[in-house]
Every structure is written in C-alpha cells, then in structure tokens.
Design a protein around this motif. Structure first.
Motif, PDB file in Angstrom:
ATOM      1  N   THR A 100      12.620  16.236  -7.328  1.00  0.00           N
ATOM      2  CA  THR A 100      11.208  15.965  -7.603  1.00  0.00           C
ATOM      3  C   THR A 100      10.355  17.212  -7.736  1.00  0.00           C
ATOM      4  O   THR A 100       9.257  17.156  -8.294  1.00  0.00           O
ATOM      5  N   GLY A 101      10.820  18.334  -7.190  1.00  0.00           N
ATOM      6  CA  GLY A 101      10.010  19.547  -7.194  1.00  0.00           C
ATOM      7  C   GLY A 101       8.971  19.557  -6.088  1.00  0.00           C
ATOM      8  O   GLY A 101       8.086  20.408  -6.066  1.00  0.00           O
ATOM      9  N   ILE A 102       9.069  18.623  -5.167  1.00  0.00           N
ATOM     10  CA  ILE A 102       8.138  18.544  -4.036  1.00  0.00           C
ATOM     11  C   ILE A 102       8.723  19.361  -2.888  1.00  0.00           C
ATOM     12  O   ILE A 102       9.933  19.384  -2.671  1.00  0.00           O
ATOM     13  N   ASN A 103       7.884  20.046  -2.143  1.00  0.00           N
ATOM     14  CA  ASN A 103       8.279  20.880  -1.013  1.00  0.00           C
ATOM     15  C   ASN A 103       9.097  20.058  -0.010  1.00  0.00           C
ATOM     16  O   ASN A 103       8.809  18.884   0.233  1.00  0.00           O
ATOM     17  N   ASP A 104      10.136  20.683   0.606  1.00  0.00           N
ATOM     18  CA  ASP A 104      10.985  20.009   1.586  1.00  0.00           C
ATOM     19  C   ASP A 104      10.181  19.401   2.732  1.00  0.00           C
ATOM     20  O   ASP A 104      10.454  18.276   3.166  1.00  0.00           O
ATOM     21  N   ALA A 105       9.192  20.151   3.240  1.00  0.00           N
ATOM     22  CA  ALA A 105       8.384  19.663   4.364  1.00  0.00           C
ATOM     23  C   ALA A 105       7.580  18.428   3.955  1.00  0.00           C
ATOM     24  O   ALA A 105       7.471  17.461   4.727  1.00  0.00           O
ATOM     25  N   THR A 106       7.046  18.430   2.753  1.00  0.00           N
ATOM     26  CA  THR A 106       6.281  17.278   2.265  1.00  0.00           C
ATOM     27  C   THR A 106       7.187  16.069   2.099  1.00  0.00           C
ATOM     28  O   THR A 106       6.826  14.945   2.469  1.00  0.00           O
ATOM     29  N   VAL A 107       8.397  16.292   1.559  1.00  0.00           N
ATOM     30  CA  VAL A 107       9.365  15.206   1.399  1.00  0.00           C
ATOM     31  C   VAL A 107       9.714  14.629   2.772  1.00  0.00           C
ATOM     32  O   VAL A 107       9.735  13.406   2.969  1.00  0.00           O
ATOM     33  N   THR A 156       7.020   8.414  -6.092  1.00  0.00           N
ATOM     34  CA  THR A 156       8.020   9.299  -6.699  1.00  0.00           C
ATOM     35  C   THR A 156       9.302   9.296  -5.882  1.00  0.00           C
ATOM     36  O   THR A 156      10.403   9.140  -6.429  1.00  0.00           O
ATOM     37  N   LEU A 157       9.181   9.462  -4.570  1.00  0.00           N
ATOM     38  CA  LEU A 157      10.366   9.490  -3.707  1.00  0.00           C
ATOM     39  C   LEU A 157      11.081   8.144  -3.705  1.00  0.00           C
ATOM     40  O   LEU A 157      12.313   8.090  -3.765  1.00  0.00           O
ATOM     41  N   LEU A 158      10.327   7.051  -3.655  1.00  0.00           N
ATOM     42  CA  LEU A 158      10.942   5.730  -3.662  1.00  0.00           C
ATOM     43  C   LEU A 158      11.676   5.459  -4.977  1.00  0.00           C
ATOM     44  O   LEU A 158      12.756   4.866  -4.984  1.00  0.00           O
ATOM     45  N   THR A 159      11.105   5.920  -6.080  1.00  0.00           N
ATOM     46  CA  THR A 159      11.763   5.747  -7.372  1.00  0.00           C
ATOM     47  C   THR A 159      13.074   6.521  -7.416  1.00  0.00           C
ATOM     48  O   THR A 159      14.098   6.006  -7.901  1.00  0.00           O
ATOM     49  N   CYS A 160      13.066   7.739  -6.891  1.00  0.00           N
ATOM     50  CA  CYS A 160      14.289   8.548  -6.851  1.00  0.00           C
ATOM     51  C   CYS A 160      15.340   7.926  -5.931  1.00  0.00           C
ATOM     52  O   CYS A 160      16.524   7.891  -6.273  1.00  0.00           O
ATOM     53  N   ALA A 188       0.826  -1.204   0.000  1.00  0.00           N
ATOM     54  CA  ALA A 188       0.000   0.000   0.000  1.00  0.00           C
ATOM     55  C   ALA A 188       0.860   1.255   0.000  1.00  0.00           C
ATOM     56  O   ALA A 188       0.402   2.329  -0.389  1.00  0.00           O
ATOM     57  N   VAL A 189       2.120   1.108   0.400  1.00  0.00           N
ATOM     58  CA  VAL A 189       3.057   2.234   0.375  1.00  0.00           C
ATOM     59  C   VAL A 189       3.179   2.781  -1.047  1.00  0.00           C
ATOM     60  O   VAL A 189       3.341   3.978  -1.249  1.00  0.00           O
ATOM     61  N   LEU A 190       3.048   1.917  -2.043  1.00  0.00           N
ATOM     62  CA  LEU A 190       3.199   2.332  -3.436  1.00  0.00           C
ATOM     63  C   LEU A 190       1.955   3.003  -4.004  1.00  0.00           C
ATOM     64  O   LEU A 190       1.985   3.483  -5.133  1.00  0.00           O
ATOM     65  N   ALA A 191       0.867   3.036  -3.251  1.00  0.00           N
ATOM     66  CA  ALA A 191      -0.400   3.554  -3.762  1.00  0.00           C
ATOM     67  C   ALA A 191      -0.439   5.075  -3.839  1.00  0.00           C
ATOM     68  O   ALA A 191      -1.278   5.628  -4.531  1.00  0.00           O
ATOM     69  N   ASP A 192       0.462   5.762  -3.168  1.00  0.00           N
ATOM     70  CA  ASP A 192       0.471   7.223  -3.163  1.00  0.00           C
ATOM     71  C   ASP A 192       1.503   7.719  -4.169  1.00  0.00           C
ATOM     72  O   ASP A 192       2.668   7.295  -4.129  1.00  0.00           O
ATOM     73  N   PRO A 193       1.134   8.635  -5.076  1.00  0.00           N
ATOM     74  CA  PRO A 193       2.087   9.123  -6.081  1.00  0.00           C
ATOM     75  C   PRO A 193       3.324   9.804  -5.478  1.00  0.00           C
ATOM     76  O   PRO A 193       4.432   9.652  -6.012  1.00  0.00           O
TER      77      PRO A 193
END
Length: 172
Positions: free
Chosen positions: A126-133, A106-110, A97-102
C-alpha cells in the motif's frame, strides 16, 4: 370588541360562549386507538402463500405514523421486522463505519485480495508506513473486522466473517 374596520381580533373568540357562532372549537386530545387497518401481518416469504392472520408476525404502526398512507401492508411488516432494535442498528452502523476511513478501506481491500498477510507486506503493497498499518490493524482487530494469526514470529491478518467482509466481497 371590534377594530375600526369592523373585524374582531383573534382573542375575541376565546371569551365567547359555547352557543356563540364565533366561538372557536376547543381541541381535546383523543385517546389513541389502534385501527384494524394499522395492524399488519404477513405469513412469510413463501411464494403463493395466502394472507393468513399470523399473530406472531404482527407489527403495529407507531401512533406518530398512524396518518401515513399504507399501500402494501405486507412490505411494511417485512421492513419493520428487518429493522430490529435501535441497538442493533447502532451496532451495524459502527461495523460499517470501519469502511469510512480510506486507510482502513485500503488495508481491508488488500487483506481480502491477498488472504492472510503480514504488516510488512501490507505496508509494502500500500505504501503506508509500517506504524500506521500496525495501528490501523489494531483498530480493525478491536472492531472484530480482522483476525490475527501468529505463525512463529510473523503475525498475519485475515478478514473475519462479518457483514463488512461480505460487503467487500460483493464489491470485487
């Protein structure tokens, strides 16, 4: 008791005597017995191996599936053995289920592509906010999908040896 057309209503057979040809059969529950063809055994995965009765690898079809047609009993036994307990299935479902969230995917692929990588580098890639990462990595650490390694003030994340990492490697 008959209606105007001469047909007996449905409840008429209930009061009939046992010798009456109109009497409906009463269904009694039969004791559940395991038939010989329901007992499945396999010797192992070795090629050319004769089918020898192996009491350690016997699986019985549950009573609710006893009417199912069996084509290859050995394959059924292997499938039952692979399932494991319902708790094991639930644990694997939680892992995948960990893979169900984009964002997580994305982070796991990187992380899989780059190896140990920091939060800032992941955010830049990834262009994702530091706090979100950071929050997403905290969730991935809690699910034991990634491992944090501290190098001085920098924390780098790498994939743990889980089925999820094997699945990511197979997708590359």
């Amino acid at each position: 008791m008959r209606d105007s057309a001469g047909f007996a209503p449905d409840f008429a057979g209930l009061a009939a005597t046992p010798g009456d040809p109109r009497a409906r059969p009463t269904y009694k529950p039969r004791p559940t017995a395991v038939k010989v063809d329901q007992m499945i055994s396999f010797q192992g995965r070795r090629a050319g191996c004769a089918r020898v009765w192996n009491p350690d690898a016997v699986h019985l079809l549950p009573a609710d599936r006893s009417d199912h047609r069996v084509i290859d009993a050995e394959r059924i036994c292997q499938a039952i053995a692979a399932l494991g307990s319902p708790e094991a299935i639930a644990a694997r479902a939680r892992q995948f289920a960990v893979l169900a969230d984009p964002t997580r995917l994305t982070l796991l692929t990187c992380i899989r592509a780059a190896g140990p990588i920091s939060v800032s580098d992941l955010a830049a890639a990834t262009g994702i906010n530091d706090a979100t990462v950071s929050q997403t990595l905290r969730h991935l650490r809690a699910s034991q999908t990634v491992i944090a390694e501290r190098e001085g003030r920098v924390v780098r994340y790498r994939l743990a040896g889980t089925p999820v990492s094997a699945l990511l490697a197979a997708q590359a």
